[in-house]
Write an enzyme that holds these catalytic residues in place. Structure first.
Site, short mmCIF file in Angstrom:
data_model
loop_
_atom_site.label_atom_id
_atom_site.label_comp_id
_atom_site.label_asym_id
_atom_site.label_seq_id
_atom_site.Cartn_x
_atom_site.Cartn_y
_atom_site.Cartn_z
N THR A 146 -25.04 10.35 -21.41
CA THR A 146 -25.07 9.19 -22.28
C THR A 146 -23.93 8.25 -21.97
O THR A 146 -23.14 8.50 -21.07
CB THR A 146 -25.00 9.63 -23.76
OG1 THR A 146 -25.44 8.56 -24.56
CG2 THR A 146 -23.61 10.04 -24.17
N LYS A 151 -26.60 9.02 -31.40
CA LYS A 151 -25.47 9.78 -30.91
C LYS A 151 -24.17 9.43 -31.62
O LYS A 151 -23.10 9.86 -31.21
CB LYS A 151 -25.32 9.54 -29.41
CG LYS A 151 -26.58 9.92 -28.64
CD LYS A 151 -26.52 9.46 -27.23
CE LYS A 151 -27.86 9.67 -26.54
NZ LYS A 151 -27.87 9.15 -25.19
N GLY A 211 -18.84 9.71 -32.12
CA GLY A 211 -19.88 9.62 -31.11
C GLY A 211 -19.66 10.69 -30.06
O GLY A 211 -18.53 11.08 -29.79
N CYS A 264 -25.79 2.33 -14.92
CA CYS A 264 -25.88 3.80 -14.98
C CYS A 264 -27.32 4.24 -15.26
O CYS A 264 -27.91 3.85 -16.27
CB CYS A 264 -24.95 4.31 -16.09
SG CYS A 264 -25.04 6.10 -16.31
N THR A 307 -28.17 5.85 -18.73
CA THR A 307 -27.90 5.01 -19.90
C THR A 307 -29.03 4.01 -20.05
O THR A 307 -29.40 3.36 -19.07
CB THR A 307 -26.56 4.26 -19.72
OG1 THR A 307 -25.52 5.21 -19.49
CG2 THR A 307 -26.22 3.41 -20.92
#
Length: 178
Positions: free
Chosen positions: A8, A40, A52, A166, A169
């Protein structure tokens, strides 16, 4: 942070008396995206503390629970709860094997907590974790320095940038602010 964690992106931004934590919603299992809208970030201790996580979902839930217990035990004292969690995480046999990293913040403090016993308070109030954490962190630092955007806006824009770089993500962003 353990470089094998590809779970993440979490960014925490503190600016002008506000703090915001943002996360993406993607959950991957190996090379497959299995969820797009995971939450999250949590509000803890009467909604006065944000937390988080990046890493294994099951491990993260165990850490949230443990951290919440520490907050209750120390009456919402973020510093003390974070120190005690980091200490437990490093010394407890079961906790040592958890693969996760946390960012926690209240209206005054921000901490990054890892399983190696790290408890880091960023100098500039900006911290990023997870596979896209470095991308979001770089974006947040630049936006904080060179724009008048709010903490929330910087967190959101930083996550958008990380999501474009990413592969772990996505741009299904959740934000909590104090």
């Amino acid at each position: 942070m353990n470089p094998s964690i590809h779970a993440t992106t979490i960014i925490c931004v503190r600016k002008k008396g506000k703090v915001a934590i943002a996360s993406d919603g993607q959950v991957t299992l190996g090379e497959t995206v299995i969820k797009h809208g995971a939450k999250k970030i949590r509000r803890l201790y009467n909604e006065k503390i944000l937390a988080g996580f990046a890493g294994s979902s099951a491990d993260s839930f165990a850490l949230f629970s443990r951290f919440e217990s520490k907050l209750e035990q120390y009456h919402g004292n973020l510093s003390r709860a974070a120190v005690e969690l980091a200490k437990d995480w490093r010394t407890d046999r079961a906790l040592r094997h958890l693969e996760a990293v946390m960012i926690v913040a209240d209206d005054k403090l921000t901490f990054l907590i890892s399983g190696t016993g790290d408890l880091i308070e960023p100098d500039d109030g900006i911290a990023g974790i997870g596979s896209g954490g470095a991308f979001a962190l770089a974006a947040a630092r630049a936006l904080s320095k060179y724009t008048d955007l709010s903490a929330r806006q910087i967190a959101e824009e930083s996550m958008q940038i990380a999501a474009k770089i990413c592969i772990y993500t996505n741009d299904n962003i959740s934000i909590e602010e104090l």
